[in-house]
Design an enzyme around this catalytic site. Structure first.
Site, PDB file in Angstrom:
ATOM      1  CG  HIS A 186      -3.449  -3.501   3.512  1.00 18.04           C
ATOM      2  ND1 HIS A 186      -2.542  -3.058   4.042  1.00 18.04           N
ATOM      3  CD2 HIS A 186      -4.251  -2.759   2.746  1.00 18.04           C
ATOM      4  CE1 HIS A 186      -2.679  -1.871   3.759  1.00 18.04           C
ATOM      5  NE2 HIS A 186      -3.526  -1.471   2.962  1.00 18.04           N
ATOM      6  CB  CYS A 235      -1.042  -0.242   1.198  1.00 20.33           C
ATOM      7  SG  CYS A 235      -2.297   1.032   1.091  1.00 20.33           S
ATOM      8  CD  GLU A 255      -0.886  -5.449   6.105  1.00 24.46           C
ATOM      9  OE1 GLU A 255      -0.642  -6.141   4.898  1.00 24.46           O
ATOM     10  OE2 GLU A 255      -1.265  -4.476   6.115  1.00 24.46           O
TER      11      GLU A 255
END
Lengths: 740, 225
Positions: free
Chosen positions: B195, B89, B197
């Site tokens: 993302h 990002c 994560e």
């Protein structure tokens, strides 16, 4: 400068208040002092027209660690050495004038209330109200407000996990923007908003002070008129990057133990934070205003005192520990200046280049101290007569139920709010479990524990309009229901009381009875009111908004894996309706939006019934006999079943067997009802538990692969209904369709 | 293999990244402060991660200031020596600004911030459900650069639908050729808007992110050997 009663009135004070100030000081105040009183005694800071009734609310509970109103936000014990801090606040007036910055700074302000207590915000919610969605003004406001909330929250890095949005004509001029923040804190890491210890240094940290937001508190305490746009400088400008640094710096500093107290600067800036912390600790302060880092030259003493520049904190530091504070703020590249010190005697003294500019007793400025308390008169609103006249027989029973359902599912109050919530970062922090497994309240992880927090904001203001007492009980009940249905136990309430002009006795009646209803319901659910805010004057020359006592509620799940979701899990599961079926279309979206009935009574509601229902749902979840649970709200049973089907693209085959009108059965909003799905092997255990509870229940059908069958008629595929539901608001925003 | 996660003052996905890498994936993770420079504890087998957020507020172009930070100078030379670097990002935006990856990330086509689950297809054909959350994620480069990226196999992730079809409807932000993630020519610097994560934990109801980290740091390594 010599002041007179005219100066006082120009600043928004009343003549008798000017007299009170003269008596307190034993002399005529100068302009700076009078300015200080004008903001501190404004409705926004002093709660002068509401405090009498707020004090009647249940404000204590076994799990509350601070009493209501004592600190910046409520603090409740969630066990294992953790606490939850939460609060909701309005930013209605600024958002009406400058939607982007108004909403953005509302978000910034509420998060500051949470971390000023030492807690890290982990979830944000909001409650928004607009006028008719087809109006250009509404679209402009919604674009700006949603963008502002997203801009601030996304950058600050706290997920916006939930909220509610309603569109009603009464909010056309006065949109409502209520923002809620929820944080967690380890025991022993909380900070109090207090000043103590003569000689302890006082610091201002964070952004420099400018002339923005001048007198915002006073501005928020007046009706909105055509000239309100001239108040534009009263709207603050937000800088989420600065606030993010301020958050990290504060949370890094607190464990060092160098702080005596901390207070954020929101409304009325320096004067409010110095007065409140001093009054709380029973001390005074000597402040050198020229030492405040300034954004522009030649600021006057009163401007420095009143400025509402964002992202600032007042810190009272233990003498001799200044270096530790300076080091942390140096690391985060944030201004940090000592501006004065704590004194004894309780006087606030403000100096500018050595000259005394203002000297007032701290206690005299604040709520609970010298600030005035008023009892306002109230009388039953005249429109109640219109409500009593409503006859449900005047609404014809629809011949084509499907055509009605198709309209219902696209009413903006009912349709998916994805146009709004996809603009918010709802997943940052990796704690929001509701993205992939939705439930009625949003469930957020408390990291480092097995626990989850259930959070929700609720208020159907049309019910409150129809009956302030019952309507507000419903708002509290719905919040509690959402938490219980998600597997949580309600802990406490924060409220945002949005009303019209308190000097209008009919508006004040709405306020008084809403508070009475809130108190009653909060007692029943053992959810004390921990704080919140009052926003009066949501009024324009055409009238007031619907009385809107928004309820923010937080609940606890000891084991987050025990959460209950709202979506159907597999075809073949039985669908049951818990709660009484009533022949009730009162105040429903159905009659209000499709039949344009403005005045009808509040839907059926009984607090004992509601309580029993919630206890039963809790038991069912604990016994692991239900596969999904979703409460009935706007749009009634039909919308609830659709929403349960959407997530996994499962349909339903359901039919009415109750002896009520079909539109009441499918679209009625009679309260205290929950739809659950049950797999075949759990049906016996499920029915036994419900029968024992005494809660009425009926089987309404079963989950299908994707087909929707209503009263035996095939209504098509759930996917097509989902498409209509998902895209309705987007289409309105693109002006492709006419409002119903 | 261990990870270093750079914390800029406006990073807000740093803790999420550290959590996912250390708790969900079991890697050793070291937190790095933007004002520091030392990467002496890392070998080229290790990976430096630039997490999501708003590095320095990003009131100018996203990542435009971050590229000048002391730590970024070390990251640039670390990448030059063949060390692995991943930008997610805002980290992707910073890598483009720093010239470690080609192209730029422009405002989303609809001019709005977008946060939701999207589907992603890797160059290995595997489809994953991963969240995006960005206002400026529209990958843009001139046609020659895009052709070169494709010919070199540097387009590592594209937006697709649930079934892996790369369609305009599946593209959330208007990225050219549905590009969601790329690598540099040498194959040691990676950038992606989604993302991973945020999708590594059972309680979040999505662990597809683990597939992405596996693809980047386990599967790809075997291929190179």
């Amino acid at each position: 400068m010599e002041t007179t009663v005219e100066t006082a009135e120009k600043l928004g004070l009343r003549p008798d208040e000017f007299e009170m100030i003269k008596q307190i000081l034993g002399r005529t105040p100068n302009f700076t002092e009078l300015s200080a009183y004008s903001v501190m005694w404004s409705e926004h800071c002093s709660y002068k027209n509401s405090i009498k009734w707020l004090k009647t609310l249940p404000r204590e509970g076994a799990k509350l660690l601070v009493k209501a109103g004592e600190e910046n936000a409520g603090l409740a014990d969630i066990g294992d050495g953790w606490g939850v801090v939460f609060k909701i606040e309005s930013h209605n007036h600024p958002s009406a004038i400058e939607p982007f910055q108004g909403a953005a700074t509302g978000v910034g302000g509420i998060h500051r209330d949470i971390f000023t207590m030492g807690a890290r915000p982990i979830a944000a919610l909001n409650s928004l109200r607009f006028g008719k969605l087809t109006e250009e003004k509404t679209q402009h406001l919604m674009n700006g407000i949603v963008h502002g909330i997203g801009h601030y929250g996304n950058c600050f890095g706290v997920p916006t996990v939930g909220g509610e949005i309603y569109f009603e004509d009464c909010y056309h001029t006065n949109p409502l923007v209520n923002a809620m923040s929820v944080g967690v804190v380890k025991a022993g890491q909380t900070v109090s908003a207090t000043a103590e210890g003569k000689g302890n240094p006082v610091f201002i940290v964070g952004s420099a002070t400018g002339k923005d937001g001048m007198g915002g508190a006073a501005f928020a305490s007046a009706d909105i008129t055509e000239s309100s746009v001239e108040d534009l400088p009263a709207v603050q400008v937000g800088d989420p990057f600065q606030e993010k640094k301020l958050l990290e710096a504060c949370l890094e500093l607190i464990p060092k133990g160098a702080l005596v107290g901390m207070q954020d600067m929101g409304a009325a800036g320096i004067i409010c934070s110095t007065a409140e912390t001093s009054a709380k600790g029973g001390v005074g302060m000597r402040i050198d205003l020229d030492k405040v880092p300034m954004r522009q030259a030649n600021m006057k003493a009163w401007e420095l005192l009143l400025s509402e520049s964002q992202e600032r904190m007042l810190m009272i530091v233990k003498k001799g520990r200044e270096k530790e504070v300076l080091e942390v703020f140096e690391k985060w590249d944030l201004p940090c200046s000592q501006i004065g010190e704590v004194t004894d005697g309780g006087m606030l003294q403000f100096y500018m280049h050595g000259a005394l500019e203002a000297e007032v007793p701290a206690e005299s400025l604040v709520l609970g101290g010298g600030a005035p308390v008023y009892e306002r008169e109230y009388r039953e609103p005249k429109y109640f007569a219109e409500i009593k006249k409503f006859d449900p027989a005047s609404i014809p029973v629809p011949e084509d139920l499907k055509a009605v359902a198709e309209k219902i599912i696209t009413i903006p109050n009912i349709a998916s709010k994805r146009w709004i919530y996809t603009q918010y970062d709802s997943m940052v922090g990796t704690g929001n479990t509701s993205t992939n497994a939705p439930s009625d309240a949003q469930i957020v992880k408390v990291k480092g524990t097995k626990k989850g927090l259930a959070v929700t904001v609720d208020c159907n203001s049309r019910y409150v309009f129809a009956d302030p007492f019952v309507g507000c009980m419903i708002a509290v009940s719905e919040a509690a229901r959402n938490i219980v249905v998600s597997g949580g136990v309600p802990l406490g309430v924060t409220n945002c009381l949005n009303f019209g002009n308190p000097y209008d006795p009919e508006v004040y009646y709405q306020f008084v009875y809403a508070i009475k209803g809130m108190g009653e319901a909060c007692k029943k659910f053992d959810t004390p009111v921990t704080g919140g805010n009052v926003s009066f004057y949501n009024q324009h020359p055409g009238g007031a908004v619907y009385p809107t006592p928004t309820i923010g509620m937080v609940g606890l799940l000891e084991d987050i894996d025990a959460k209950m979701t709202l979506d159907f899990k597999q075809a073949g599961d039985a669908i049951y309706l818990l709660g009484e079926v009533n022949d009730d279309i009162n105040s429903s979206e159905y009659i209000h939006k499709l039949h344009e009935v403005e005045y009808s009574p509040v839907p059926h509601f009984d607090l004992e019934e509601e309580y029993r229902l919630q206890q039963t749902v809790s038991k069912l979840i604990g016994s692991k006999v239900i596969a999904s649970a979703h409460d009935l709200s706007e749009g009634g049973l039909f919308v609830t079943l659709c929403e349960s089907g959407f997530n996994n693209d499962l349909g339903f085959d359901a039919a009415t067997s109750a002896k009520v009108r079909p539109d009441a059965f499918w679209f009625g909003e009679s309260q205290s009802r929950v739809a659950v799905s049950v797999s075949a092997d759990n049906i016996t255990a499920f029915e036994r538990i419900v029968k024992e509870s005494g809660v009425p229940f009926m089987k309404v059908g079963e989950v299908t692969d994707s087909e929707m069958i209503v009263d035996g008629a095939v209504w098509g595929d759930i996917g097509d209904w989902k498409e209509k539901y998902d895209t309705a608001i987007e289409k309105y925003m693109q002006r492709e369709e006419q409002y119903i | 293999m261990k990870f270093g996660v750079v914390v800029f003052p406006g990073s807000n996905c740093d803790a999420d990244m550290i959590n996912a890498l250390s708790k969900d994936l079991g890697y050793e993770v070291i937190e790095l402060w933007h004002k520091d420079k030392d990467l002496g504890m890392f070998s080229t087998e290790d990976c430096i991660v630039l997490p999501g957020g708003f590095s320095y507020g990003d009131y100018l172009r996203c990542g435009a200031i971050a590229r000048f930070s002391p730590m970024m100078q070390s990251v640039i030379s670390f990448a030059g020596k063949g060390g692995k670097v991943l930008g997610v990002c805002n980290g992707f935006q910073i890598l483009c600004e720093a010239g470690l990856l080609p192209g730029v990330l422009l405002r989303n086509e609809n001019m709005k911030f977008i946060c939701r689950n999207i589907f992603l297809k890797g160059d290995d054909g595997i489809v994953s459900k991963i969240p995006v959350a960005h206002g400026e994620g529209r990958f843009y480069a001139d046609n020659a650069t895009l052709d070169e990226l494709e010919n070199n196999g540097q387009v590592i992730y594209r937006y697709c639908d649930e079934n892996g079809n790369i369609t305009p409807e599946a593209n959330p932000n208007g990225s050219l050729r549905n590009i969601a993630g790329i690598s540099n020519a040498a194959g040691n610097v990676f950038g992606m808007m989604p993302h991973p994560e945020r999708a590594c934990n059972e309680r979040l109801g999505n662990t597809d992110g683990k597939k992405i980290f596996h693809d980047l740091f386990v599967a790809r390594k075997t291929e190179l050997v």
